[in-house]
Design an enzyme around this catalytic site. Structure first.
Site, PDB file in Angstrom:
ATOM      1  CB  CYS A 216      -1.016   0.109   1.184  1.00  0.00           C
ATOM      2  SG  CYS A 216      -1.726   1.534   1.129  1.00  0.00           S
TER       3      CYS A 216
ATOM      4  CB  CYS B 285       0.961   1.594   4.726  1.00  0.00           C
ATOM      5  SG  CYS B 285      -0.706   0.741   5.054  1.00  0.00           S
TER       6      CYS B 285
ATOM      7  CG  HIS C   8      -4.004  -0.997   4.978  1.00  0.00           C
ATOM      8  ND1 HIS C   8      -3.677  -0.364   3.792  1.00  0.00           N
ATOM      9  CD2 HIS C   8      -4.581  -2.060   4.497  1.00  0.00           C
ATOM     10  CE1 HIS C   8      -4.200  -1.079   2.782  1.00  0.00           C
ATOM     11  NE2 HIS C   8      -5.003  -2.071   3.051  1.00  0.00           N
TER      12      HIS C   8
ATOM     13  CG  ASN D 299     -14.459   8.681  -4.223  1.00  0.00           C
ATOM     14  OD1 ASN D 299     -15.578   9.448  -3.846  1.00  0.00           O
ATOM     15  ND2 ASN D 299     -13.652   8.984  -5.046  1.00  0.00           N
TER      16      ASN D 299
ATOM     17  CG  HIS E 263      -4.267   3.654   3.851  1.00  0.00           C
ATOM     18  ND1 HIS E 263      -3.398   2.869   4.488  1.00  0.00           N
ATOM     19  CD2 HIS E 263      -4.447   4.785   4.617  1.00  0.00           C
ATOM     20  CE1 HIS E 263      -2.716   3.663   5.676  1.00  0.00           C
ATOM     21  NE2 HIS E 263      -3.426   4.629   5.801  1.00  0.00           N
TER      22      HIS E 263
ATOM     23  CG  HIS F 207      -7.174   7.545   0.373  1.00  0.00           C
ATOM     24  ND1 HIS F 207      -7.712   6.187   0.086  1.00  0.00           N
ATOM     25  CD2 HIS F 207      -7.462   8.043  -0.699  1.00  0.00           C
ATOM     26  CE1 HIS F 207      -7.912   5.917  -0.883  1.00  0.00           C
ATOM     27  NE2 HIS F 207      -7.623   7.044  -1.593  1.00  0.00           N
TER      28      HIS F 207
ATOM     29  CD  GLN G 193      -8.791  11.403  -4.713  1.00  0.00           C
ATOM     30  OE1 GLN G 193      -8.222  11.709  -5.629  1.00  0.00           O
ATOM     31  NE2 GLN G 193      -9.620  10.171  -5.118  1.00  0.00           N
TER      32      GLN G 193
END
Length: 347
Positions: free
Chosen positions: A70, A73, A116, A156, A167, A169, A171
């Site tokens: 990933c 991470c 994660h 998303n 992971h 997250h 944007q």
């Protein structure tokens, strides 16, 4: 909040946000990365009047890597990632495969945690508050770029949404134009003001509060409800009770209460379809006023949270009417959706 600004090996900006003032991030990105090459351009559609980002370089972006590869991470045990340090609270960096870049805007990745296997709902109030601080700080920084007209922070969650990295997250897109959704809202607000002399967003919130049947959650400084004309099967709009145009203008009281309210909403979303169901896919989208648009002060900051899952094992597809004519057909009555979201409240 402590903010640490550094650079990745290819020159992209990386910002660490920490709850502790004594946090230190001095790890260097040791990857042999070449300069970021993008082909992003903005093309105007003369028929619809909107803009499209053409970004063919994104075909090569990282796609569903295994957990031990990933890129979000921390860098540990000799494995180097987009985050050079071995641990972090919240990290924000320029996207390596941006849809918008240079004069066409900017795209950033927001990593909510180094864990994660977590989700936003797992973060806890302190970390959720730190993410809010990061969103606010990035809005303020990006507002200073001359090419940026609007900042959009979003998450998303889930493969059904199209997420390519598991992971936790989100944007941030900094657009060089005012987006179509915001343009429509501003136009509606202007027409409402001319017709009634009142603010459209204030009247919408007051209507939901007065009717009550679509209200999901009420705080002292936030109100969450399913809108009267919800487009999605389960869709919640979250408004601060004091109208502000963007995240920068939230007062301390609203900022302090936000983690409690938002984490509760996310937990309810994961309970909609019952025990044993996979995590609910969703999009969480902050709507902020464009920086220089007429009517900016009439705009109301709000978050829209919705899922494409309409029932257990079934998704809401944007088929002919939705994709071809932008006319949504919702199978779940908003009042029923709100009732379900009230039923699954945390104990």
């Amino acid at each position: 909040m402590k903010k640490t600004v550094t650079r990745l090996a290819d020159g992209r900006e990386l910002i660490y946000y920490d709850s502790r003032d004594d946090a230190v991030h001095d790890a260097v990105d040791l990857r042999p990365l070449g300069p970021v090459a993008t082909s992003s351009e903005i093309r105007h559609d003369p028929l619809l009047g909107d803009s499209v980002a053409i970004a063919s370089h994104r075909q090569a972006r990282t796609y569903h890597p295994p957990a031990d590869e990933c890129p979000l991470c921390p860098s540990r045990d000799g494995r180097l990632s987009e985050i050079p340090d071995s641990a972090y609270d919240v990290a924000v960096f320029e996207n390596r495969f941006p849809s918008l870049a240079g004069d066409s805007g900017r795209c950033e990745v927001v990593c909510f945690t180094s864990d994660h296997n977590a989700s936003f709902a797992d973060l806890g109030a302190e970390r959720a508050a730190l993410v809010l601080d990061a969103w606010t700080d990035r809005t303020a920084e990006l507002a200073g770029l001359p090419q940026v007209e609007q900042v959009f922070a979003f998450e998303n969650r889930g493969v059904e949404i199209g997420v390519t990295l598991g992971h936790p997250h989100g944007q941030i897109y900094a657009y060089p134009f005012v987006t179509p959704r915001s343009t429509l809202m501003l136009r509606s607000a202007e027409e409402h003001r001319a017709r009634t002399g009142r603010n459209l967003f204030d009247d919408l919130v007051e209507r939901e509060r007065a009717e009550g049947g679509r209200v999901v959650l009420t705080g002292e400084h936030w109100l969450a409800f399913v809108p009267y004309a919800a487009h999605w099967p389960y869709e919640v709009h979250l408004y601060p009770t004091r109208r502000v145009p963007d995240l920068r203008e939230l007062d301390d009281a609203a900022r302090a209460e936000f983690p409690q309210v938002y984490l509760e909403l996310l937990k309810r979303f994961d309970r909609i379809f019952g025990e044993g169901e996979p995590p609910t896919p969703y999009i969480a989208a902050w709507h902020q006023a464009p920086f220089r648009a007429a009517g900016r002060q009439d705009f109301a900051l709000h978050l829209e949270l919705f899922t494409v899952r309409r029932t257990s094992g079934k998704l809401k597809f944007l088929a002919g009417s939705e994709s071809g004519m932008s006319v949504f057909i919702n199978d779940v009555p908003p009042e029923a959706a709100a009732e379900r979201l009230r039923e699954v409240a945390s104990e």
